[in-house]
Design an enzyme around this catalytic site. Sequence first.
Site, PDB file in Angstrom:
ATOM      1  N   ASP A   1     -54.187  73.923  30.931  1.00 49.44           N
ATOM      2  CA  ASP A   1     -55.483  74.576  30.752  1.00 49.44           C
ATOM      3  C   ASP A   1     -56.650  73.609  30.936  1.00 49.44           C
ATOM      4  O   ASP A   1     -57.707  73.997  31.430  1.00 49.44           O
ATOM      5  CB  ASP A   1     -55.520  75.190  29.339  1.00 49.44           C
ATOM      6  CG  ASP A   1     -56.765  76.020  29.088  1.00 49.44           C
ATOM      7  OD1 ASP A   1     -57.142  76.799  29.977  1.00 49.44           O
ATOM      8  OD2 ASP A   1     -57.380  75.882  27.995  1.00 49.44           O
TER       9      ASP A   1
ATOM     10  N   LYS B   1     -71.322  71.649  35.963  1.00 50.03           N
ATOM     11  CA  LYS B   1     -72.175  71.176  34.860  1.00 50.03           C
ATOM     12  C   LYS B   1     -73.087  70.073  35.381  1.00 50.03           C
ATOM     13  O   LYS B   1     -72.620  69.162  36.078  1.00 50.03           O
ATOM     14  CB  LYS B   1     -71.311  70.640  33.707  1.00 50.03           C
ATOM     15  CG  LYS B   1     -70.529  71.747  32.970  1.00 50.03           C
ATOM     16  CD  LYS B   1     -69.692  71.149  31.853  1.00 50.03           C
ATOM     17  CE  LYS B   1     -68.702  72.162  31.276  1.00 50.03           C
ATOM     18  NZ  LYS B   1     -69.226  73.039  30.255  1.00 50.03           N
TER      19      LYS B   1
ATOM     20  N   GLU C   1     -62.763  70.429  21.516  1.00 49.53           N
ATOM     21  CA  GLU C   1     -63.289  71.762  21.199  1.00 49.53           C
ATOM     22  C   GLU C   1     -63.043  72.059  19.726  1.00 49.53           C
ATOM     23  O   GLU C   1     -62.011  71.652  19.178  1.00 49.53           O
ATOM     24  CB  GLU C   1     -62.559  72.814  22.016  1.00 49.53           C
ATOM     25  CG  GLU C   1     -62.751  72.698  23.496  1.00 49.53           C
ATOM     26  CD  GLU C   1     -62.100  73.871  24.203  1.00 49.53           C
ATOM     27  OE1 GLU C   1     -62.787  74.880  24.398  1.00 49.53           O
ATOM     28  OE2 GLU C   1     -60.904  73.791  24.529  1.00 49.53           O
TER      29      GLU C   1
ATOM     30  N   HIS D   1     -65.149  75.064  36.590  1.00 46.43           N
ATOM     31  CA  HIS D   1     -66.556  75.176  36.176  1.00 46.43           C
ATOM     32  C   HIS D   1     -67.137  73.844  35.673  1.00 46.43           C
ATOM     33  O   HIS D   1     -68.340  73.671  35.629  1.00 46.43           O
ATOM     34  CB  HIS D   1     -66.754  76.306  35.155  1.00 46.43           C
ATOM     35  CG  HIS D   1     -66.307  75.976  33.761  1.00 46.43           C
ATOM     36  ND1 HIS D   1     -65.007  76.035  33.354  1.00 46.43           N
ATOM     37  CD2 HIS D   1     -67.002  75.576  32.672  1.00 46.43           C
ATOM     38  CE1 HIS D   1     -64.924  75.693  32.088  1.00 46.43           C
ATOM     39  NE2 HIS D   1     -66.127  75.404  31.632  1.00 46.43           N
TER      40      HIS D   1
ATOM     41  N   HIS E   1     -59.980  70.089  34.378  1.00 46.00           N
ATOM     42  CA  HIS E   1     -61.275  69.554  33.937  1.00 46.00           C
ATOM     43  C   HIS E   1     -61.233  68.039  33.690  1.00 46.00           C
ATOM     44  O   HIS E   1     -62.088  67.292  34.166  1.00 46.00           O
ATOM     45  CB  HIS E   1     -61.748  70.233  32.648  1.00 46.00           C
ATOM     46  CG  HIS E   1     -61.806  71.735  32.733  1.00 46.00           C
ATOM     47  ND1 HIS E   1     -62.189  72.396  33.870  1.00 46.00           N
ATOM     48  CD2 HIS E   1     -61.561  72.697  31.815  1.00 46.00           C
ATOM     49  CE1 HIS E   1     -62.155  73.699  33.653  1.00 46.00           C
ATOM     50  NE2 HIS E   1     -61.779  73.909  32.412  1.00 46.00           N
TER      51      HIS E   1
ATOM     52  N   LYS F   1     -57.823  71.632  20.984  1.00 42.68           N
ATOM     53  CA  LYS F   1     -58.529  72.718  20.309  1.00 42.68           C
ATOM     54  C   LYS F   1     -58.508  72.433  18.810  1.00 42.68           C
ATOM     55  O   LYS F   1     -57.644  71.725  18.321  1.00 42.68           O
ATOM     56  CB  LYS F   1     -57.849  74.058  20.617  1.00 42.68           C
ATOM     57  CG  LYS F   1     -57.966  74.426  22.104  1.00 42.68           C
ATOM     58  CD  LYS F   1     -57.962  75.919  22.319  1.00 42.68           C
ATOM     59  CE  LYS F   1     -58.071  76.267  23.797  1.00 42.68           C
ATOM     60  NZ  LYS F   1     -59.450  76.239  24.313  1.00 42.68           N
TER      61      LYS F   1
HETATM   62  C1  BG6 Z   1     -61.623  76.727  30.172  1.00 44.72           C
HETATM   63  C2  BG6 Z   1     -60.372  76.747  29.342  1.00 44.72           C
HETATM   64  O1  BG6 Z   1     -61.319  76.399  31.511  1.00 44.72           O
HETATM   65  O2  BG6 Z   1     -62.520  75.741  29.646  1.00 44.72           O
HETATM   66  C3  BG6 Z   1     -60.710  77.045  27.896  1.00 44.72           C
HETATM   67  O3  BG6 Z   1     -59.507  77.756  29.859  1.00 44.72           O
HETATM   68  C4  BG6 Z   1     -61.731  76.083  27.367  1.00 44.72           C
HETATM   69  O4  BG6 Z   1     -59.533  76.996  27.087  1.00 44.72           O
HETATM   70  C5  BG6 Z   1     -62.930  76.007  28.310  1.00 44.72           C
HETATM   71  O5  BG6 Z   1     -62.156  76.539  26.099  1.00 44.72           O
HETATM   72  C6  BG6 Z   1     -63.870  74.889  27.912  1.00 44.72           C
HETATM   73  O6  BG6 Z   1     -65.031  74.965  28.677  1.00 44.72           O
HETATM   74  P1  BG6 Z   1     -66.425  74.407  28.124  1.00 44.72           P
HETATM   75  O7  BG6 Z   1     -67.361  74.585  29.266  1.00 44.72           O
HETATM   76  O8  BG6 Z   1     -66.762  75.238  26.925  1.00 44.72           O
HETATM   77  O9  BG6 Z   1     -66.189  72.973  27.753  1.00 44.72           O
END
Ligand code: BG6
Length: 490
Positions: A245, A192, A226, A188, A250, A346
């Site tokens: 993860d 963005k 995060e 995802h 990402h 985290k």
């Molecule tokens: C997800 C992870 O892919 O991305 C999560 O599994 C994480 O652990 C999240 O919190 C973060 O996404 P964003 O868009 O909030 O930065």
Amino acid sequence: MPNQESQSQIAPHLFVILGATGDLMGRKLLPALHHLAQQGKLGPRSYVLGAAVDTDLDDKAFRARARRWLVDDGVSPAELEAQWCNQKLFYQTIGSGGADDYRALAARITAIEKELQLPGNRVFYLALPPEIFPTVIQRLGEAGLSEGPGWTRLVIEKPFGRDLSSAEQLNAVVHQHFEESQVYRIDHYLGKETVRNILVFRFANSLFEPLWNRDRIESVEITVAETLGVEHRARYYETAGALRDMVQNHLTQLLTLAAMEAPAAFDARAIREEKTKVLRSVRPIRLEDVVFGQYGPGTVDGAKVQGYQEEPGVAKNSQMETFVALRVEIANWRWQGVPFFLRTGKRLPCRMSQIVINFRCPPVSMFRPFDACEIHANALVITIQPDEGFDLRFEIKAPGQEVELQSRSLHFRYSEAFAPLPDAYETLLLDVLLGDATLFVSDDWVEASWSIYTPLLHNRPPVLPYAAGTWGPAESNHLLRDLGRDWSAP
Ligand code: BG6
């Protein structure tokens, strides 16, 4: 991204969501589809068939549940597209997930298409636990659902495998039944706006590209921080950890977008090829260049929070990493000798995703004889979220008789120039329907990325403690010691 087609060209279709009673459906997919429908972006003949194990649901109960989810998601009764919920949503159980259940699913799809006179364009979205992806893909293939009368597209959510060999196996199962051109792997982050903008920023401006190399850039820092902890996801997270993860997908996507060469064309194939080439040039990561951490109790946003091992569902002696910092080197002509530092965790002090391009200092400083004349290198800060935008830091002379250097920035903020940015899922779902794979992850990118990180899964560094609300173990600063500084302040 390079959508040639307009949204009005979205062909009539059936969007089949497997796992339609799960968390992802309620939190992301349904709100995104509803919002797209509200804006008229799906076209008039777009239908959703939810499929899940629940045998006690039917179309009516599923529609009621969808309305509840949307209201819980903040959609006001006035905004709710009740007609969309009541006329466009269907439900079919896939019971225990056996071959018969998938044959029944195929029969239902055909029946709906016949009744609504749809041409047989289908999306299969796997909103399911990753362990069952291979079985489900197999079942879809065996039920004859990998090709239909129109186009058929398969959407898979990350994680794509747990390491290199499982990713290869998953790709093999996928390719047994689907062509790569039918497959849309979702990360995802690629949906963005600010991530999509990286390529435009790099390749539509002549200002930066001549500087974008080892001669002018000293280092690159990529941080995805995060404040959240593991929340209710301990079951998954205990088998994943931050490397799987966040880093393998990402952060590595951000790395490839920042480091890739200009593609031959602005299309899916050319862009995806260039991204994968970056990964093939990454040197094996040395164990001393990696720091794993795990949060203990601490304070985040002014509230006391418990440590990872006290979170519900987490083993008391868990050694799972909730923080990773590492140094990556890309051995190609553009980047040889330029370290890329990646960091995610985290329960860090703030929510912030940023790429910092640190330029080199001037080769000599003629200001040295004066006091207060330390030169800070120029830096370009690309903020992915929140407060999306750019900052370009440069040095100025502070007004006054004395020569005093100060750092100042030029800013650009999306919020000052544009309406709120669209949700990443909306962008990605629309691209699936348009058949544009640019923002999706290719099979070879996945495998190249796992090749980099799999050795660290087999030979893990020690997991060091950090207090929640801090920037991870102090050892993560040591990664930058050659540069004589710490991570850039957020
Ligand atoms: C997800 C992870 O892919 O991305 C999560 O599994 C994480 O652990 C999240 O919190 C973060 O996404 P964003 O868009 O909030 O930065």
